[in-house]
Scaffold this motif. Structure first.
Motif, PDB file in Angstrom:
ATOM      1  N   PRO A 275      -1.950   6.684   8.829  1.00 24.83           N
ATOM      2  CA  PRO A 275      -3.036   5.718   8.623  1.00 24.83           C
ATOM      3  C   PRO A 275      -4.354   6.324   9.146  1.00 24.83           C
ATOM      4  O   PRO A 275      -4.305   7.073  10.125  1.00 24.83           O
ATOM      5  CB  PRO A 275      -2.634   4.534   9.487  1.00 24.83           C
ATOM      6  N   ASN A 382      -3.536   4.886   1.662  1.00 31.70           N
ATOM      7  CA  ASN A 382      -3.150   4.232   2.914  1.00 31.70           C
ATOM      8  C   ASN A 382      -4.378   3.694   3.635  1.00 31.70           C
ATOM      9  O   ASN A 382      -4.413   3.614   4.854  1.00 31.70           O
ATOM     10  CB  ASN A 382      -2.395   5.212   3.812  1.00 31.70           C
ATOM     11  N   ILE A 394      -0.127   2.103   7.142  1.00 34.94           N
ATOM     12  CA  ILE A 394       0.604   2.669   6.005  1.00 34.94           C
ATOM     13  C   ILE A 394       0.709   4.180   6.161  1.00 34.94           C
ATOM     14  O   ILE A 394      -0.290   4.867   6.381  1.00 34.94           O
ATOM     15  CB  ILE A 394      -0.111   2.354   4.669  1.00 34.94           C
TER      16      ILE A 394
END
Lengths: 418, 175
Positions: A275, A382, A394
């Motif tokens: 992320p 992400n 993510i």
């Protein structure tokens, strides 16, 4: 002096030799729009033209929010059906078992063809480069203008040549390569450029793997990304091509590149993008053991039959430890997965199968995360909040890494379960 | 485009500000551009109150690759209709740049902005003076100045017409 792929395709369309930096006005062959065909129509009406330039060259594919999750979405879909009828749009993929994620449909159904210029009102339109297509994402106003005039301007892009050699080691795939490239050149590393993939390893790759690479060209800022239109491409497209206007075009050997890179597949390891940016590369060893709450196997990047086979190979006879969402990229892929017994493998393992579409990838519906939750995903973005919650996390990874992680409930190395 | 020198407050962002951060996916079904500003930067850390606090005439100041990601024009509309006269960034993603031009929305490529932001040479709330024609930016609060690149001819024509749709209408009318 030789020409790059972009120079040759745009030069052919412009009717004169062109070089990087020049501005050309060309007629694209196909114009793809998804659910955003509805607002594009609104803009089109403002231009004051009554009919689209060529109704046989527009392709509408509903995928972003299907079946409609809200009344607003339903209204947009209704509008699109009206436009299809009124304008006589030839190619329309509604919410039926012939549809799927727009980019997958464009490739499966023979719209992505060598040497054609294809524009789409979606950033991942660059995917079709896997078939030697010059394809790029454009905005809605621009799409409306193209429907009206049949013309679009392009600045002929500089090109980046990425040569790939060697063979993947066990547990490593095309996703790991493109994540590594993004990590190396960063999210703006190919801004405005045309990325060309060259080399024996690209020729050995399946079309599905090439689609994974080209799909993520936009994540490093590229205008388009492309692989050579070799025999594999020609064998695939010939029986399904929607037009005979295509031509296998490829860069000259002595073309001039703004940048050249080389990758040996043998050097790669399973990897993730952490992320909240796609270029936040980490080899699996660095993130192994990170707890996850959801695994997502889907999207236009990695949800083809080849991807599902790899994941099913890992999940077969086992059970997932976290909720796992499987989304085949199209109903054709879904059907094939059924026939091959993959859907049964996923169901036995405890996965949830959702209908082909874009839902979870962009936090529309079907798989939104809760605050503090982490998802490992085969998708292409992400960004913070991408899957619907700004306080979630993510990690992007390959189908094998996602499957291995789903089994353990933490980010895991697929090489350990293969 | 107006010729006068613009003056307003800076809202400062980093590099790689993506379209999801500027305007989130979940509001994509909205089709009225004038309703889009209320969602701007909802997910951007530290800028959650942007939509409430932004004033007409304020500037967006950012580093490299502003607007990377999706092709959504919402990310242009939500700033344009909030009354932000121009986005100043070191560089823009290709699609964002085109969307801005095609909507007659000025964006300026400003040299060295990414590092200047990191070094604190231009900060949130600073009072800026922007000369769009010359591409000059002056930070009145601390006296630093920056220089931007001029826009190419075709793009300038489209922008002057007020956007691609207006440009096409003018061309059709033979202007």
């Amino acid at each position: 002096m030789g020409k790059t792929f972009a120079e040759k395709v745009l030069g052919k369309a412009a009717g004169e030799p062109v070089s990087a930096g020049q501005v050309v006005i060309v007629e694209p062959h196909f114009c793809m729009s998804h659910d955003n065909a509805a607002p594009i129509w609104g803009t089109f009406e403002k231009i004051g033209v009554k009919k689209v330039w060529k109704p046989d060259h527009l392709v509408f594919i509903l995928d972003h929010a299907i079946p409609a999750p809200t009344d607003k979405h339903a209204e947009n879909h209704m509008k699109i059906r009206q436009v299809v009828k009124e304008q006589g749009i030839r190619y329309f993929y509604d919410v039926t078992s012939k549809g799927g994620v727009c980019h997958q449909i464009m490739c499966e159904e023979g719209f992505a063809l060598p040497g054609l210029i294809v524009v789409g009102s979606d950033s991942h339109t660059c995917t079709y480069g896997a078939f030697g297509t010059f394809s790029t994402g454009i905005g809605r106003s621009e799409m409306a203008a193209t429907w009206a005039t049949g013309q679009i301007w392009f600045r002929v892009p500089e090109s980046m040549k990425i040569t790939v050699t060697g063979k993947f080691k066990k547990g490593v795939s095309a996703k790991d390569l493109i994540l590594k490239i993004a990590g190396d050149i960063k999210a703006d590393g190919a801004d405005y450029m045309s990325i060309e993939f060259h080399g024996p390893a690209i020729e050995e790759m399946s079309l599905s793997e090439r689609m994974t690479l080209c799909n993520m060209g936009i994540e490093v800022g590229a205008k388009n990304a492309v692989c050579p239109p070799d025999q594999k491409v020609l064998d695939f497209i010939k029986p399904i091509a929607k037009t005979d206007q295509w031509e296998a075009i490829w860069a000259d050997d002595d073309a001039v590149y703004a940048k050249e890179l080389h990758y040996d597949l043998g050097d790669l390891v399973p990897a993730v993008a952490k992320p909240h940016t796609v270029d936040n590369y980490a080899p699996i060893d660095e993130v192994k053991g990170t707890p996850i709450h959801q695994a997502f196997l889907g999207s236009c990047t990695n949800a083809r039959i080849e991807d599902l086979r790899l994941a099913a190979g890992i999940l077969k006879g086992k059970e997932v430890a976290v909720r796992t969402i499987v989304l085949p990229a199209s109903w054709t892929v879904y059907r094939q997965a059924l026939e091959e017994g993959l859907i049964e493998v996923f169901l036995d393992a405890g996965c949830v199968i959702v209908n082909p579409g874009c839902g979870p990838c962009m936090g529309n519906h079907e798989g939104i995360l809760a605050p503090g939750e982490t998802c490992i995903s085969t998708a292409n973005r992400n960004f913070k909040g991408r899957m619907g919650n700004k306080d979630s996390f993510i990690y992007l990874a390959s189908p094998m890494t996602v499957a291995a992680s789903a089994l353990k409930g933490e980010i895991s190395d697929p090489r350990e379960v293969l | 485009m107006e010729k006068k020198i613009l003056r307003g407050r800076a809202w400062v962002f980093g590099d790689d500000v993506d379209t999801d951060l500027i305007y989130h996916n979940k509001y994509l079904a909205e089709t009225d551009p004038k309703k889009m500003p209320q969602y701007s930067f909802e997910y951007y850390p530290g800028k959650e109150n942007f939509a409430k606090e932004v004033k007409e005439g304020d500037f967006i100041v950012a580093g490299t690759n502003f607007g990377c990601g999706s092709s959504r024009e919402h990310a242009v509309y939500c700033l344009k209709y909030a009354g932000i006269p121009v986005v100043l960034a070191e560089s823009f993603s290709r699609i964002y740049y085109r969307n801005a031009i095609n909507n007659g929305y000025p964006v300026l490529f400003v040299n060295g902005l990414s590092q200047a932001i990191k070094d604190g040479k231009i900060k949130d709330g600073d009072e800026l003076e922007v000369d769009l024609e010359k591409g000059e930016i002056k930070d009145i609060t601390n006296g630093n100045s920056f220089h931007g690149d001029a826009v190419a001819d075709l793009e300038m024509d489209i922008m002057k017409a007020g956007g691609l749709i207006e440009y096409l209408k003018e061309k059709a009318a033979g202007k």
